[in-house]
Motif scaffolding. Structure first.
Motif, mmCIF file in Angstrom:
data_model
loop_
_atom_site.group_PDB
_atom_site.id
_atom_site.type_symbol
_atom_site.label_atom_id
_atom_site.label_comp_id
_atom_site.label_asym_id
_atom_site.label_seq_id
_atom_site.Cartn_x
_atom_site.Cartn_y
_atom_site.Cartn_z
ATOM 1 N N THR A 176 7.674 10.096 5.852
ATOM 2 C CA THR A 176 6.735 9.511 4.904
ATOM 3 C C THR A 176 6.333 10.550 3.873
ATOM 4 O O THR A 176 6.079 11.711 4.204
ATOM 5 N N TRP A 178 3.526 11.634 1.288
ATOM 6 C CA TRP A 178 2.090 11.461 1.076
ATOM 7 C C TRP A 178 1.674 12.090 -0.247
ATOM 8 O O TRP A 178 2.284 13.065 -0.697
ATOM 9 N N ALA A 310 7.416 10.177 9.924
ATOM 10 C CA ALA A 310 6.656 8.926 9.892
ATOM 11 C C ALA A 310 5.902 8.718 11.204
ATOM 12 O O ALA A 310 6.368 9.105 12.278
ATOM 13 N N ASP A 314 -0.752 10.407 10.983
ATOM 14 C CA ASP A 314 -1.149 9.503 9.904
ATOM 15 C C ASP A 314 -2.658 9.393 9.771
ATOM 16 O O ASP A 314 -3.195 9.358 8.651
ATOM 17 N N PRO A 324 -0.134 7.250 1.607
ATOM 18 C CA PRO A 324 1.320 7.164 1.803
ATOM 19 C C PRO A 324 1.986 6.495 0.612
ATOM 20 O O PRO A 324 1.570 5.420 0.178
ATOM 21 N N ARG A 326 5.685 6.249 0.297
ATOM 22 C CA ARG A 326 6.824 5.503 0.808
ATOM 23 C C ARG A 326 7.316 6.178 2.076
ATOM 24 O O ARG A 326 7.091 7.378 2.285
ATOM 25 N N THR A 327 7.961 5.399 2.923
ATOM 26 C CA THR A 327 8.626 5.933 4.109
ATOM 27 C C THR A 327 10.115 5.717 3.940
ATOM 28 O O THR A 327 10.562 4.601 3.664
#
Length: 340
Positions: A176, A178, A310, A314, A324, A326-327
């Motif tokens: 992910t 960030w 990912a 978090d 976030p 995108r992963t």
């Protein structure tokens, strides 16, 4: 055994449904004339998901396609620089409606190719064009005797994930990205039993172990900057000085026990890249404090970016104000014989 181009194309396209000839034709990318049209296509296809780095890459591609100096030297270095200078396009009439880029990376004597910019015009989707372009890229990588072939795809694009899986790609990691905006305050004192201080050299052994877990060597070929440059020592200091890399690092302790290390490397023109090193069972509270400390200490700098596995830490990242973006699912083409 490495397949030659024509043999590989015959075998690979046997796996795919043929594309109707009325939908156009595929040909190799011509960097002398295709780059602006490819940039337009990528921008159209990914308008809702392009991050600032992606938009910058599209603009750079568009500028390069109109730069006579770039167009003179680019054909000479297609196989030696990590730029999207090679690949295939799909034409319908005089219009480019599909694209795939094949980007070479060379690390430690290994030749890795990366498939990128797989794009099909919305009016031409569900016709097998993306599949045909990807197969062509696979065959070209084999022709070039690639040691490995990778791609990544957004985790929220299950259709593309299924496509690549059907072609032999296997998921290797999910990461992910960030983002945090500049924080308008100065750093503050952390109350006991927590303490934060500039990372001492004695913490490097644990930090490096934790970094290897978070930023595995299998993906080092792609990393913008290797985390081993965070190590103490005069040579790394000299290298950073020559490359104009400004580095700040902090360790956080709970009752003098190391809970994590955060590094911030700033390079003019590239922004601030964070590297987070945490133990296998991290303390969310400690990491939130560490991340907030860094945001405040770097308030006068640009926005911050952090890539991390990912679904790990978090809660701490969100609590510290990171969002976030995108992963990405990282996938590698599988082979039983060491090469693709």
């Amino acid at each position: 055994m490495i397949l030659k181009y024509n043999t590989a194309m015959t075998a690979l396209f046997a796996q795919s449904q043929p594309v109707d000839a009325s939908d156009g034709r595929m040909r190799p990318l011509n960097i002398l004339r295709d780059l602006p049209a490819v940039a337009d296509l990528i921008e159209l296809c990914f308008a809702s998901t392009l991050d600032p780095a992606g938009r910058s890459s599209v603009e750079e591609m568009r500028r390069n396609g109109q730069d006579s100096g770039f167009l003179r030297w680019a054909p000479l270095v297609i196989e030696s620089v990590s730029l999207p200078l090679s690949g295939f396009v799909w034409e319908h009439g005089e219009k480019i409606v599909g694209n795939v880029s094949l980007i070479p990376f060379f690390r430690n004597g290994q030749k890795t190719y990366f498939i990128a910019n797989v794009a099909t015009h919305p009016s031409f989707r569900q016709r097998g064009i993306a599949r045909a372009l990807t197969l062509a890229a696979i065959s070209r990588a084999r022709e070039k005797n690639a040691d490995s072939l990778w791609l990544h795809v957004r985790a929220d694009n299950p259709t593309a994930i299924r496509l690549y899986a059907s072609l032999g790609f296997v998921e290797k990691a999910r990461r992910t990205e960030w983002y945090a905006a500049p924080y308008g305050a100065s750093a503050w004192q952390v109350d006991p039993p927590y303490s934060i201080e500039p990372r001492p050299a004695k913490d490097w052994q644990k930090q490096s172990q934790w970094l290897e877990a978070a930023y595995p060597s299998s993906l080092h070929w792609y990393a913008r900057s290797k985390w081993n440059l965070l190590a103490p020592g005069v040579w790394n200091w000299l290298y950073r000085a020559l490359m104009d890399v400004q580095l700040r690092q902090w360790s956080i302790y709970h009752a003098r026990r190391l809970q994590g290390v955060l590094s911030a490397a700033y390079t003019p023109g590239q922004g601030e890249q964070l590297w987070l090193a945490v133990p296998p069972q991290p303390s969310e509270e400690a990491l939130t404090r560490l991340l907030l400390h860094a945001r405040k200490a770097l308030a006068v700098r640009h926005s911050l970016t952090l890539e991390f596995p990912a679904d790990r830490c978090d809660s701490a990242l969100s609590a510290a104000g990171f969002i976030p973006q995108r992963t990405l699912v990282w996938m590698q083409l599988q082979s039983d014989k060491g090469r693709i």
